[in-house]
Write a protein that holds these residues in place. Structure first.
Motif: not given
Length: 257
Positions: A237-246
């Motif tokens: 989540l921190f580096d943008g690999t996943l997002t809360f929207s995902d």
């Protein structure tokens, strides 16, 4: 100065400043132009630990800056924490409506006022994979914010932090280290971990064996240098690999029993 002329001056900061000293001089001048007395460009970290890798540039009173650093307030500062829940600039008088404030938070804000720092305006600066940061402008205690200039302060904060990023890029640590890259299947597995699924459930969803799921997650942990799945999800989540929207997307792939 007309808004258009000030905007051009702000843009030139990013393009022309060649050192931290030059940026500090430019920021002091811009602060006055905007109607403020103080500025601070900073990563939200313990500067004693991060050292030169962390962006840290300000003209706050020396006594307050020393106290701030000695107590590692860069991590717990309520102004910094409030900046983590918004994408636009905010005045410090709004903080109580943005995040819960503890007694320690109220004490920190009161200590700042006692050192001559009144209300302020903070512009968040968050880049995936880097430590969070911000650009703040502050008025002397007893002075009101120059509300008519806050839209320009928003622009100034964005330009100024980007200029600082450029200058600090070669120092390593918080800016220049690329994040680990997961394979598509590793990312799929981590995504379902973030959604609360266990290995057996993930294996049924993705159509692979439970052992393969465990292996993908183990390899993802190794790439991030962590040994717990919770930490793995946080890092992605921190580096943008996943997002809360995902993670919280309403329509998931069908579960195959």
């Amino acid at each position: 100065m007309p808004y258009s002329g000030m905007a051009m001056q702000l843009a030139r900061i990013v393009e022309t400043v060649g050192s931290a000293d030059e940026l500090a001089v430019a920021m002091a001048a811009i602060s006055v132009e905007l109607g403020f007395q103080y500025f601070a460009l900073s990563h939200h970290v313990d500067v004693a630990t991060a050292g030169d890798a962390a962006i840290r540039l300000h003209n706050y009173p020396r006594r307050w800056a020393d106290y701030y650093d000695e107590n590692a307030l860069g991590v717990s500062d309520p102004v910094h924490r409030a900046s983590h829940v918004t994408s636009i600039g905010f005045s410090w008088s709004q903080i109580a409506a943005m995040i819960p404030l503890t007694q320690a938070d109220h004490r920190i804000l009161a200590l700042g006022r006692a050192q001559g720092i009144g209300d302020g305006f903070t512009v968040p600066a968050h880049v995936p994979g880097e430590a969070r940061g911000s650009c703040s402008f502050a008025s002397e205690a007893g002075r009101s914010l120059p509300h008519v200039m806050l839209p320009m302060a928003q622009l100034a904060g964005n330009f100024a932090f980007e200029a600082a990023r450029r200058l600090w890029m070669g120092r390593g640590g918080l800016l220049s280290r690329p994040g680990p890259a997961l394979t598509d299947r590793q990312r799929d597995c981590v995504l379902w971990v973030a959604r609360g699924k266990g290995d057996w459930e993930i294996s049924r969803i993705l159509g692979i064996s439970e052992e393969t799921v465990a292996r993908h997650i183990k390899q993802a942990c190794e790439r991030y240098g962590v040994n717990k799945r919770t930490l793995l999800v946080i890092r992605t989540l921190f580096d943008g690999t996943l997002t809360f929207s995902d993670i919280f997307r309403r329509r998931y792939a069908p579960f195959r029993a």
